[in-house]
Design a protein around this motif. Structure first.
Motif, PDB file in Angstrom:
ATOM      1  N   PHE A 155       0.811  -1.230   0.000  1.00 22.87           N
ATOM      2  CA  PHE A 155       0.000   0.000   0.000  1.00 22.87           C
ATOM      3  C   PHE A 155       0.840   1.274   0.000  1.00 22.87           C
ATOM      4  CE2 PHE A 155      -2.461  -3.367   1.987  1.00 22.87           C
ATOM      5  CZ  PHE A 155      -3.639  -3.305   1.266  1.00 22.87           C
ATOM      6  N   TYR A 156       2.110   1.156   0.369  1.00 21.17           N
ATOM      7  CA  TYR A 156       2.941   2.361   0.500  1.00 21.17           C
ATOM      8  C   TYR A 156       3.369   2.885  -0.876  1.00 21.17           C
ATOM      9  CZ  TYR A 156       6.864   5.359   1.592  1.00 21.17           C
ATOM     10  OH  TYR A 156       7.709   6.431   1.660  1.00 21.17           O
ATOM     11  N   VAL A 157       3.368   4.220  -1.035  1.00 20.89           N
ATOM     12  CA  VAL A 157       3.807   4.823  -2.309  1.00 20.89           C
ATOM     13  C   VAL A 157       5.025   5.714  -2.018  1.00 20.89           C
ATOM     14  CG1 VAL A 157       3.099   6.200  -4.297  1.00 20.89           C
ATOM     15  CG2 VAL A 157       1.385   4.902  -3.006  1.00 20.89           C
ATOM     16  N   PRO A 158       6.202   5.392  -2.584  1.00 21.74           N
ATOM     17  CA  PRO A 158       7.412   6.155  -2.224  1.00 21.74           C
ATOM     18  C   PRO A 158       7.566   7.443  -3.036  1.00 21.74           C
ATOM     19  CG  PRO A 158       8.012   4.336  -3.633  1.00 21.74           C
ATOM     20  CD  PRO A 158       6.532   4.263  -3.473  1.00 21.74           C
ATOM     21  N   SER A 159       6.579   8.319  -2.943  1.00 24.86           N
ATOM     22  CA  SER A 159       6.723   9.612  -3.625  1.00 24.86           C
ATOM     23  C   SER A 159       6.442  10.705  -2.592  1.00 24.86           C
ATOM     24  CB  SER A 159       5.756   9.710  -4.804  1.00 24.86           C
ATOM     25  OG  SER A 159       4.705  10.592  -4.508  1.00 24.86           O
ATOM     26  N   PRO A 160       7.188  11.831  -2.638  1.00 32.04           N
ATOM     27  CA  PRO A 160       7.015  12.864  -1.613  1.00 32.04           C
ATOM     28  C   PRO A 160       5.567  13.335  -1.511  1.00 32.04           C
ATOM     29  CG  PRO A 160       8.893  13.364  -2.997  1.00 32.04           C
ATOM     30  CD  PRO A 160       8.230  12.167  -3.601  1.00 32.04           C
ATOM     31  N   VAL A 161       4.843  13.337  -2.629  1.00 32.34           N
ATOM     32  CA  VAL A 161       3.470  13.837  -2.598  1.00 32.34           C
ATOM     33  C   VAL A 161       2.507  12.808  -1.987  1.00 32.34           C
ATOM     34  CG1 VAL A 161       1.629  14.818  -4.025  1.00 32.34           C
ATOM     35  CG2 VAL A 161       4.024  15.100  -4.705  1.00 32.34           C
ATOM     36  N   GLU A 162       2.766  11.528  -2.284  1.00 29.89           N
ATOM     37  CA  GLU A 162       1.782  10.511  -1.882  1.00 29.89           C
ATOM     38  C   GLU A 162       2.161   9.689  -0.652  1.00 29.89           C
ATOM     39  OE1 GLU A 162      -0.070   8.342  -5.393  1.00 29.89           O
ATOM     40  OE2 GLU A 162       1.560   9.486  -6.309  1.00 29.89           O
ATOM     41  N   ALA A 163       3.441   9.754  -0.246  1.00 31.48           N
ATOM     42  CA  ALA A 163       3.900   8.855   0.828  1.00 31.48           C
ATOM     43  C   ALA A 163       3.051   9.000   2.093  1.00 31.48           C
ATOM     44  CB  ALA A 163       5.367   9.127   1.140  1.00 31.48           C
ATOM     45  N   TYR A 164       2.909  10.227   2.569  1.00 31.80           N
ATOM     46  CA  TYR A 164       2.185  10.428   3.828  1.00 31.80           C
ATOM     47  C   TYR A 164       0.723   9.981   3.698  1.00 31.80           C
ATOM     48  CZ  TYR A 164       0.556  12.468   8.149  1.00 31.80           C
ATOM     49  OH  TYR A 164       0.004  12.621   9.383  1.00 31.80           O
ATOM     50  N   GLY A 165       0.124  10.321   2.525  1.00 29.87           N
ATOM     51  CA  GLY A 165      -1.270   9.917   2.283  1.00 29.87           C
ATOM     52  C   GLY A 165      -1.412   8.399   2.306  1.00 29.87           C
ATOM     53  N   SER A 166      -0.431   7.703   1.703  1.00 28.23           N
ATOM     54  CA  SER A 166      -0.541   6.237   1.664  1.00 28.23           C
ATOM     55  C   SER A 166      -0.400   5.654   3.068  1.00 28.23           C
ATOM     56  CB  SER A 166       0.486   5.634   0.701  1.00 28.23           C
ATOM     57  OG  SER A 166       1.795   5.818   1.175  1.00 28.23           O
ATOM     58  N   THR A 191      -1.381   7.219   5.899  1.00 27.79           N
ATOM     59  CA  THR A 191      -2.642   7.454   6.633  1.00 27.79           C
ATOM     60  C   THR A 191      -3.728   6.522   6.100  1.00 27.79           C
ATOM     61  OG1 THR A 191      -2.976   9.354   5.195  1.00 27.79           O
ATOM     62  CG2 THR A 191      -2.299   9.833   7.422  1.00 27.79           C
ATOM     63  N   HIS A 192      -3.652   6.214   4.782  1.00 22.96           N
ATOM     64  CA  HIS A 192      -4.617   5.258   4.209  1.00 22.96           C
ATOM     65  C   HIS A 192      -4.455   3.886   4.875  1.00 22.96           C
ATOM     66  CE1 HIS A 192      -6.902   2.984   1.304  1.00 22.96           C
ATOM     67  NE2 HIS A 192      -5.825   2.306   0.946  1.00 22.96           N
ATOM     68  N   ILE A 193      -3.181   3.460   5.039  1.00 26.83           N
ATOM     69  CA  ILE A 193      -2.924   2.160   5.700  1.00 26.83           C
ATOM     70  C   ILE A 193      -3.512   2.195   7.114  1.00 26.83           C
ATOM     71  CG2 ILE A 193      -1.110   0.689   6.700  1.00 26.83           C
ATOM     72  CD1 ILE A 193       0.686   1.504   4.324  1.00 26.83           C
ATOM     73  N   THR A 194      -3.256   3.299   7.830  1.00 26.87           N
ATOM     74  CA  THR A 194      -3.672   3.379   9.233  1.00 26.87           C
ATOM     75  C   THR A 194      -5.199   3.447   9.367  1.00 26.87           C
ATOM     76  OG1 THR A 194      -1.676   4.650   9.576  1.00 26.87           O
ATOM     77  CG2 THR A 194      -3.223   4.636  11.391  1.00 26.87           C
ATOM     78  N   ASN A 195      -5.846   4.226   8.513  1.00 25.68           N
ATOM     79  CA  ASN A 195      -7.281   4.490   8.727  1.00 25.68           C
ATOM     80  C   ASN A 195      -8.226   3.594   7.935  1.00 25.68           C
ATOM     81  OD1 ASN A 195      -6.470   6.573  10.395  1.00 25.68           O
ATOM     82  ND2 ASN A 195      -6.407   8.040   8.697  1.00 25.68           N
ATOM     83  N   LEU A 252      12.418   7.643   7.494  1.00 27.10           N
ATOM     84  CA  LEU A 252      12.056   8.703   6.536  1.00 27.10           C
ATOM     85  C   LEU A 252      10.752   8.405   5.804  1.00 27.10           C
ATOM     86  CD1 LEU A 252      12.902  11.327   5.021  1.00 27.10           C
ATOM     87  CD2 LEU A 252      13.950   9.855   3.298  1.00 27.10           C
ATOM     88  N   LEU A 253      10.427   7.108   5.665  1.00 23.75           N
ATOM     89  CA  LEU A 253       9.366   6.718   4.729  1.00 23.75           C
ATOM     90  C   LEU A 253       8.000   7.396   4.935  1.00 23.75           C
ATOM     91  CD1 LEU A 253      10.275   2.965   4.123  1.00 23.75           C
ATOM     92  CD2 LEU A 253      11.067   5.007   2.935  1.00 23.75           C
ATOM     93  N   PRO A 254       7.528   7.651   6.181  1.00 24.83           N
ATOM     94  CA  PRO A 254       6.225   8.338   6.291  1.00 24.83           C
ATOM     95  C   PRO A 254       6.272   9.745   5.679  1.00 24.83           C
ATOM     96  CG  PRO A 254       6.854   7.393   8.401  1.00 24.83           C
ATOM     97  CD  PRO A 254       8.037   7.260   7.502  1.00 24.83           C
ATOM     98  N   PHE A 255       7.455  10.316   5.564  1.00 23.56           N
ATOM     99  CA  PHE A 255       7.678  11.626   4.955  1.00 23.56           C
ATOM    100  C   PHE A 255       6.799  12.704   5.571  1.00 23.56           C
ATOM    101  CE2 PHE A 255       9.179  14.207   1.303  1.00 23.56           C
ATOM    102  CZ  PHE A 255      10.501  13.801   1.343  1.00 23.56           C
ATOM    103  N   ASP A 256       6.685  12.699   6.890  1.00 25.08           N
ATOM    104  CA  ASP A 256       6.019  13.817   7.572  1.00 25.08           C
ATOM    105  C   ASP A 256       7.104  14.771   8.066  1.00 25.08           C
ATOM    106  OD1 ASP A 256       7.105  12.295   9.569  1.00 25.08           O
ATOM    107  OD2 ASP A 256       5.214  11.728  10.510  1.00 25.08           O
ATOM    108  N   GLN A 257       6.690  15.843   8.725  1.00 27.34           N
ATOM    109  CA  GLN A 257       7.660  16.859   9.150  1.00 27.34           C
ATOM    110  C   GLN A 257       8.766  16.251  10.015  1.00 27.34           C
ATOM    111  OE1 GLN A 257       7.972  20.169   8.514  1.00 27.34           O
ATOM    112  NE2 GLN A 257       6.363  19.994   6.988  1.00 27.34           N
ATOM    113  N   ARG A 258       8.349  15.386  10.964  1.00 25.92           N
ATOM    114  CA  ARG A 258       9.322  14.827  11.894  1.00 25.92           C
ATOM    115  C   ARG A 258      10.367  13.983  11.162  1.00 25.92           C
ATOM    116  NH1 ARG A 258       7.595  11.823  17.211  1.00 25.92           N
ATOM    117  NH2 ARG A 258       5.945  11.108  15.834  1.00 25.92           N
TER     118      ARG A 258
END
Ligand code: HEM
Length: 261
Positions: free
Chosen positions: A87-98, A100-104, A167-173
């Protein structure tokens, strides 16, 4: 009754007995035959018997299970990682969204992600405990120095898994923490700047950095870890387990144990 055993697994018949179809009695032994069939073609049974029934020294205790516990933690990481990669997408635009999609949204996604995240910390704790056990029991000494060195490489690779995964979640932290880690790496002697350039994968910290971290995290480093665990376990079986120090002391000749006045 139809013959349920695949042709390849049937015992070759004696001359004149047709194609070796098994009688119902023989059919009951099919699983045993299967083991024999595999053994005949791989010669694996002496190795497996040696592995599973090897002698361990007197005094072996729970501390000796830390290596296997580390192995188990690695397997959990590998299995949960495969599910996350679906489910994970390794792109800066989609990584975080993917993420949260996994989590929710994904069925058991939060659970599997939690297992992977906490499993990473658990594996690092276990690997350090296992290393401490081998150190304090003197198991790194001759003839096991090479296995110790392999272990050191394994611990470094495990930490690299932690760094690249962070790094993979690509959020601020994760973004800023990795920039800090990269800057620290660049200050290392001789190889530091080259290593930081390699990890950044370009002049800027951007999409290529994320792809590089992802490739390292899910392919290169796990591949190396699997190969090294193979070599590590081969040496464990070949060299045997070190007895605890107090058992070794007892088995020394009495003259060597007595203090000289
Ligand atoms: C992925 C990481 C690792 C795995 C899966 C692993 C697995 C194992 C297993 C299953 C054993 C046999 C049982 C035991 O003694 O606990 C073992 C033994 C050993 N390991 Fe590891 N290990 C890892 C990392 C390390 C590290 C980081 C070191 C040290 C730097 C190390 C050094 C050794 C040594 C010297 C032995 C032989 C112990 C003896 O003879 O008593 N291992 N390992």
């Amino acid at each position: 009754m139809p013959n349920l055993v695949p042709k390849a697994l049937r015992k070759p018949g004696k001359p004149g007995e047709g194609n070796g179809a098994l009688s119902p009695e023989k059919l009951k032994e099919a699983p045993v035959d299967l083991v024999g069939w595999v053994d005949e073609r791989t010669g694996a049974s002496p190795f497996l018997t040696g592995l599973l029934f090897r002698k361990v020294p007197k005094g072996t205790n729970w501390y000796y299970t830390l290596g296997s516990a580390t192995l188990f933690a690695f397997l959990v990481q590998a299995i949960t990682g495969v599910f996350l990669a679906m489910f994970y997408v390794p792109s800066p635009v989609e990584a975080y969204g993917s993420i949260t999609h996994i989590t929710n949204d994904v069925f058991l996604g939060e659970f599997v992600r939690g297992m992977h995240k906490w499993g990473a910390t658990t594996m690092i704790i276990l690997i350090f405990l296992h290393m401490a056990r081998t150190f304090f029991f003197g198991a790194y000494k001759y003839p096991r120095e090479l296995n110790w060195v392999i272990g050191v490489v394994l611990i470094i690779l495990t930490l690299v898994m932690g760094l690249t995964g962070y790094l993979l979640p690509f959020d601020q932290r994760s973004y800023w923490a990795t920039i800090v880690a990269m800057n620290i790496t660049a200050t290392g002697p001789i190889l530091g700047p080259y290593l930081a350039d390699f990890l950044r994968a370009g002049a800027e910290f951007e999409a290529t950095t994320l792809s590089r971290f992802y490739a390292l995290h899910m392919m290169l480093v796990p591949g190396l870890i699997i190969a090294l665990i193979g070599a590590h376990l081969y040496l464990v079986v070949k060299l045997g387990t070190t007895a605890p120090p107090w058992v070794r002391a007892e088995s020394k000749p009495k003259s060597l144990r007595e203090e000289k006045v």
